[in-house]
Design a protein around this motif. Structure first.
Motif, short mmCIF file in Angstrom:
data_model
loop_
_atom_site.label_atom_id
_atom_site.label_comp_id
_atom_site.label_asym_id
_atom_site.label_seq_id
_atom_site.Cartn_x
_atom_site.Cartn_y
_atom_site.Cartn_z
N TYR A 262 -4.62 2.06 -4.23
CA TYR A 262 -3.36 1.28 -3.81
C TYR A 262 -3.99 -0.03 -3.37
O TYR A 262 -3.42 -1.15 -3.98
N HIS A 263 -5.28 0.10 -2.77
CA HIS A 263 -5.78 -1.33 -2.27
C HIS A 263 -6.32 -2.08 -3.40
O HIS A 263 -6.22 -3.43 -3.85
N PHE A 266 -3.44 -3.60 -5.81
CA PHE A 266 -2.87 -4.68 -4.80
C PHE A 266 -3.88 -5.98 -5.07
O PHE A 266 -3.13 -7.12 -5.11
N LYS A 278 3.11 -5.20 -2.11
CA LYS A 278 2.84 -5.02 -0.77
C LYS A 278 3.74 -4.34 -0.12
O LYS A 278 3.63 -3.55 0.90
N SER A 282 3.55 -0.90 1.58
CA SER A 282 3.09 -1.18 2.90
C SER A 282 2.42 -0.03 3.87
O SER A 282 1.19 -0.34 4.50
N LEU A 285 -1.19 0.83 2.19
CA LEU A 285 -2.15 -0.28 2.43
C LEU A 285 -2.65 -0.59 3.98
O LEU A 285 -3.79 -0.69 4.08
N TYR A 288 -4.91 2.16 4.46
CA TYR A 288 -6.53 1.76 4.07
C TYR A 288 -6.99 0.95 4.90
O TYR A 288 -8.10 1.10 5.17
#
Length: 367
Positions: A262-263, A266, A278, A282, A285, A288
């Motif tokens: 996901y990071h 992004f 985002k 959310s 993230l 993470y």
């Protein structure tokens, strides 16, 4: 009150709410800060339980001041062999066994790793401390004899020394049968007792031979084994803590591995797509970010090991713990067997000495 009989002796408990629901103060604050001991509510509760026990023909502790209670934490430390107080008591007991009088006791304490302060003119006349405790913490304080219990106060130590020298000392769990000299002994009973005592003594000697120590060295060897046992418990606790930390790290690293995509996705986006992503992800993230901060606490330099390497380390530590656990069991068995063997041999020799003295008295009477 609650009573249960599933233990070796009847247990009676008094259960009450320790906190006053009106003012929030404790029972200790309200009721147990009286000027005299008899006025304190805990003492009154003890009196009530004693009356209940007497009414139902149950055992009542006549002299509760002879013993000292202990918290659950202290009990657990004693069970694990980590209690310095239990170790101090054991060392003092060993000194008493080899002392001729109280002055000799004070002189021999140092040989058993016990520091002692004695001031007969002071109200608190006797204090103890383990030498190793002082080495670890130079600011450690001496422990009052009264804190260890009634059995370790000055007068009681003097009586114990006198009783031990006179052969009247009660030794817990002793197996050698006590011989009471009589004017006319039954020869068959005497032979049976002698055979039984010889069997027990032979077993004790076999134990000493097993560990390669003499009868004179048995006490010191038992103390050393107990010390080794305590050391192994500390090492086992250290290994257990290290294994738990590694398991926590593995869990964090695996979670980080799950949310890392996901990071990365992004970071690859730009503009409105990035803002929308985002908003939609959310939670992942933020997780993470939190996991990254948590792992940085473990590894500030940023060199994070893989979960697989940590799992291999856990396997190695677990194997070490198994080995240490086996060593602990062996040390515990050695300490118990040597202590038991030493007591049995001492009791047998003491009985033989009494028999010799009785024979001499009989010969003198005949003359």
């Amino acid at each position: 009150m609650a009573c249960h009989i599933d233990k070796e002796h009847t247990h009676l408990h008094v259960v009450f709410n320790n906190t006053n629901c009106i003012d929030g103060r404790t029972f200790e604050t309200h009721e147990n800060r009286r000027t005299t001991k008899q006025d304190r509510s805990f003492q009154k509760l003890m009196n009530i339980t004693d009356e209940v026990c007497k009414r139902h023909h149950l055992f009542v502790i006549e002299r509760p001041e002879m013993g000292k209670g202990k918290s659950h934490w202290e009990w657990d430390m004693t069970r694990q062999g980590l209690s310095w107080k239990a170790k101090l008591k054991y060392a003092i007991d060993q000194v008493i066994k080899v002392s001729e009088n109280f002055e000799d006791f004070l002189a021999k304490c140092a040989d058993f790793g016990v520091l002692v302060e004695y001031d007969p003119d002071h109200k608190i006349d006797l204090k103890f401390m383990l030498a190793e405790q002082k080495e670890r913490n130079p600011r450690a304080r001496f422990t009052r004899a009264r804190t260890l219990g009634w059995f370790y106060e000055t007068e009681q130590i003097k009586k114990r020394i006198a009783q031990y020298i006179g052969g009247m000392m009660y030794v817990p769990r002793i197996k050698v049968k006590v011989i009471t000299p009589k004017a006319e002994e039954n020869k068959f009973i005497r032979d049976a007792i002698d055979r039984e005592n010889m069997k027990l003594t032979s077993k004790a000697i076999n134990i000493l031979t097993k560990y390669g120590v003499t009868a004179d060295e048995a006490k010191i060897a038992a103390v050393s084994a107990f010390s080794e046992r305590v050391k192994l418990v500390q090492e086992l606790n250290t290994l257990a803590k290290e294994i738990r930390e590694c398991e926590e790290k593995v869990e964090l690293i695996k979670k980080l591995r799950e949310v890392r995509p996901y990071h990365e996705e992004f970071k690859a986006l730009e503009g409105r797509k990035k803002e929308k992503y985002k908003k939609d992800h959310s939670g992942s993230l933020q997780e993470y970010y939190d996991l990254t901060q948590e792992i940085l606490k473990w590894y500030p330099n940023g060199h994070t090991p893989t979960a697989e390497n940590l799992e291999k380390k856990i396997e190695v530590l677990t194997a070490q713990r198994s080995q240490k656990n086996a060593e602990y069991k062996a040390a515990d068995q050695k300490a118990r067997e040597l202590s038991e063997a030493s007591r049995e041999i001492e009791e047998f020799l003491r009985q033989e000495q009494r028999r010799d003295q009785q024979k001499k008295r009989n010969r003198n009477d005949l003359e």
